[in-house]
Scaffold this active site. Structure first.
Site, PDB file in Angstrom:
ATOM      1  CG  HIS A 201      -3.928  -7.675 -10.304  1.00  0.00           C
ATOM      2  ND1 HIS A 201      -5.121  -7.375  -9.690  1.00  0.00           N
ATOM      3  CD2 HIS A 201      -3.271  -6.501 -10.426  1.00  0.00           C
ATOM      4  CE1 HIS A 201      -5.177  -6.074  -9.433  1.00  0.00           C
ATOM      5  NE2 HIS A 201      -4.071  -5.522  -9.881  1.00  0.00           N
TER       6      HIS A 201
ATOM      7  CE  LYS B  29      -5.046   2.447  -6.423  1.00  0.00           C
ATOM      8  NZ  LYS B  29      -4.569   1.196  -7.040  1.00  0.00           N
TER       9      LYS B  29
ATOM     10  NE  ARG C 285      -4.230  -0.779 -15.598  1.00  0.00           N
ATOM     11  CZ  ARG C 285      -4.906  -0.338 -14.561  1.00  0.00           C
ATOM     12  NH1 ARG C 285      -6.003  -0.939 -14.213  1.00  0.00           N
ATOM     13  NH2 ARG C 285      -4.507   0.706 -13.878  1.00  0.00           N
TER      14      ARG C 285
ATOM     15  CB  SER D 237      -8.936  -3.449  -8.226  1.00  0.00           C
ATOM     16  OG  SER D 237      -7.897  -4.363  -8.393  1.00  0.00           O
TER      17      SER D 237
HETATM   18  O1  PNS Z   1      -1.894  -1.641  -6.904  1.00  0.00           O
HETATM   19  P1  PNS Z   1      -1.358  -0.279  -6.572  1.00  0.00           P
HETATM   20  O2  PNS Z   1      -2.343   0.492  -5.714  1.00  0.00           O
HETATM   21  O3  PNS Z   1      -0.922   0.497  -7.766  1.00  0.00           O
HETATM   22  O4  PNS Z   1      -0.048  -0.533  -5.687  1.00  0.00           O
HETATM   23  C1  PNS Z   1       0.643   0.545  -5.097  1.00  0.00           C
HETATM   24  C2  PNS Z   1       1.510   0.049  -3.946  1.00  0.00           C
HETATM   25  C3  PNS Z   1       0.640  -0.608  -2.883  1.00  0.00           C
HETATM   26  C4  PNS Z   1       2.520  -0.963  -4.492  1.00  0.00           C
HETATM   27  C5  PNS Z   1       2.256   1.284  -3.353  1.00  0.00           C
HETATM   28  O5  PNS Z   1       1.317   2.210  -2.874  1.00  0.00           O
HETATM   29  C6  PNS Z   1       3.234   0.905  -2.239  1.00  0.00           C
HETATM   30  O6  PNS Z   1       4.335   0.454  -2.531  1.00  0.00           O
HETATM   31  N1  PNS Z   1       2.801   1.065  -0.976  1.00  0.00           N
HETATM   32  C7  PNS Z   1       3.644   0.780   0.178  1.00  0.00           C
HETATM   33  C8  PNS Z   1       4.323   2.070   0.669  1.00  0.00           C
HETATM   34  C9  PNS Z   1       5.555   2.386  -0.165  1.00  0.00           C
HETATM   35  O7  PNS Z   1       6.524   1.640  -0.192  1.00  0.00           O
HETATM   36  N2  PNS Z   1       5.534   3.530  -0.860  1.00  0.00           N
HETATM   37  C10 PNS Z   1       6.726   3.982  -1.582  1.00  0.00           C
HETATM   38  C11 PNS Z   1       6.524   4.055  -3.056  1.00  0.00           C
HETATM   39  S1  PNS Z   1       5.958   5.659  -3.459  1.00  0.00           S
END
Ligand code: PNS
Length: 159
Positions: A17, A41, A90, A128
Site C-alpha cells: 500500500h 471482510k 497485484r 493485509s
Molecule cells: O482494501 P479493500 O478491502 O479492497 O477496499 C475495498 C473498499 C473498502 C474500497 C470498498 O469495499 C469500498 O469502497 N467500501 C465502501 C462502500 C462502497 O462505496 N462500496 C461501493 C463499491 S462496490
C-alpha cells in the site's frame, strides 16, 4: 490541483500500500488515503487504529493525508470534491474484483474515474490478510509492513 483518493480497508497498511501511496504522491498534487468499511471482510483493527497506523507511516509525504469514512466511497468523494480513485493491482486475481468495484462506482456516479497502478513486483504476493496470519502465529513481518508499525501489529494480532 490534481487530487486522487486511495481507498481501502488497510487492515493493516502494508509496504505494498505504502509503495502505491509514494508513487501516487509523485504524480498527483494531493493524495487522500481513505479507510472505509469493506462489508465482505472482518476487521482486526478498528477503523481509528488503522488511521493511526497510516498517519505514522505517511509522515514523510507532505501531500498525503488520511481520513476515514463510514459510507459509500462516492459520497466521500463528493464531500471532498474529488473525481479520481487510484487502486493498486497485484495480480490477475485482483482484476475481477477491482473491475467490478470501478464499474459500480462509475455507475453510482458517472463523473468518477478509477485508475490502476501495477504493484511493485516485490510486493505482488503481499496482502493485509497474510500479514495478519504471519503475525498471529509469531512469524516475522519485517519487510512486509513499515518498521514503525511492526510492534503495533504484533501486539494486536496476539491479543
Ligand atoms: O482494501 P479493500 O478491502 O479492497 O477496499 C475495498 C473498499 C473498502 C474500497 C470498498 O469495499 C469500498 O469502497 N467500501 C465502501 C462502500 C462502497 O462505496 N462500496 C461501493 C463499491 S462496490
Amino acid at each position: 490541483m490534481k487530487k486522487v483518493v486511495y481507498p481501502g480497508s488497510f487492515d493493516p497498511i502494508t509496504n505494498g500500500h505504502l509503495d502505491i501511496i509514494e508513487r501516487a504522491s509523485k504524480i498527483f498534487d494531493e493524495v487522500i488515503v481513505v479507510v472505509l468499511v469493506n462489508v465482505d471482510k472482518n476487521g482486526l483493527f478498528h477503523i481509528e487504529e488503522r488511521v493511526r497506523l497510516i498517519e505514522k507511516v505517511i509522515k514523510p509525504y507532505k501531500n498525503v493525508k488520511v481520513e476515514s469514512f463510514d459510507g459509500l466511497l462516492i459520497n466521500f468523494m463528493k464531500e471532498r470534491d474529488t473525481k479520481v480513485i487510484i487502486k493498486g493491482l497485484r495480480a490477475f486475481s485482483d482484476f475481477e474484483y477491482e473491475f467490478q468495484m470501478a464499474l459500480m462506482n462509475n455507475k453510482l456516479d458517472s463523473s468518477i474515474e478509477t485508475i490502476f497502478m501495477m504493484t511493485n513486483a516485490q510486493y505482488s504476493y503481499l496482502s493485509s490478510s497474510s500479514v495478519k496470519q504471519v503475525a498471529k502465529f509469531g512469524g516475522c513481518i519485517k519487510g512486509l509492513v513499515p518498521d514503525d508499525i511492526i510492534p503495533d501489529i504484533m501486539r494486536k494480532a496476539n491479543k
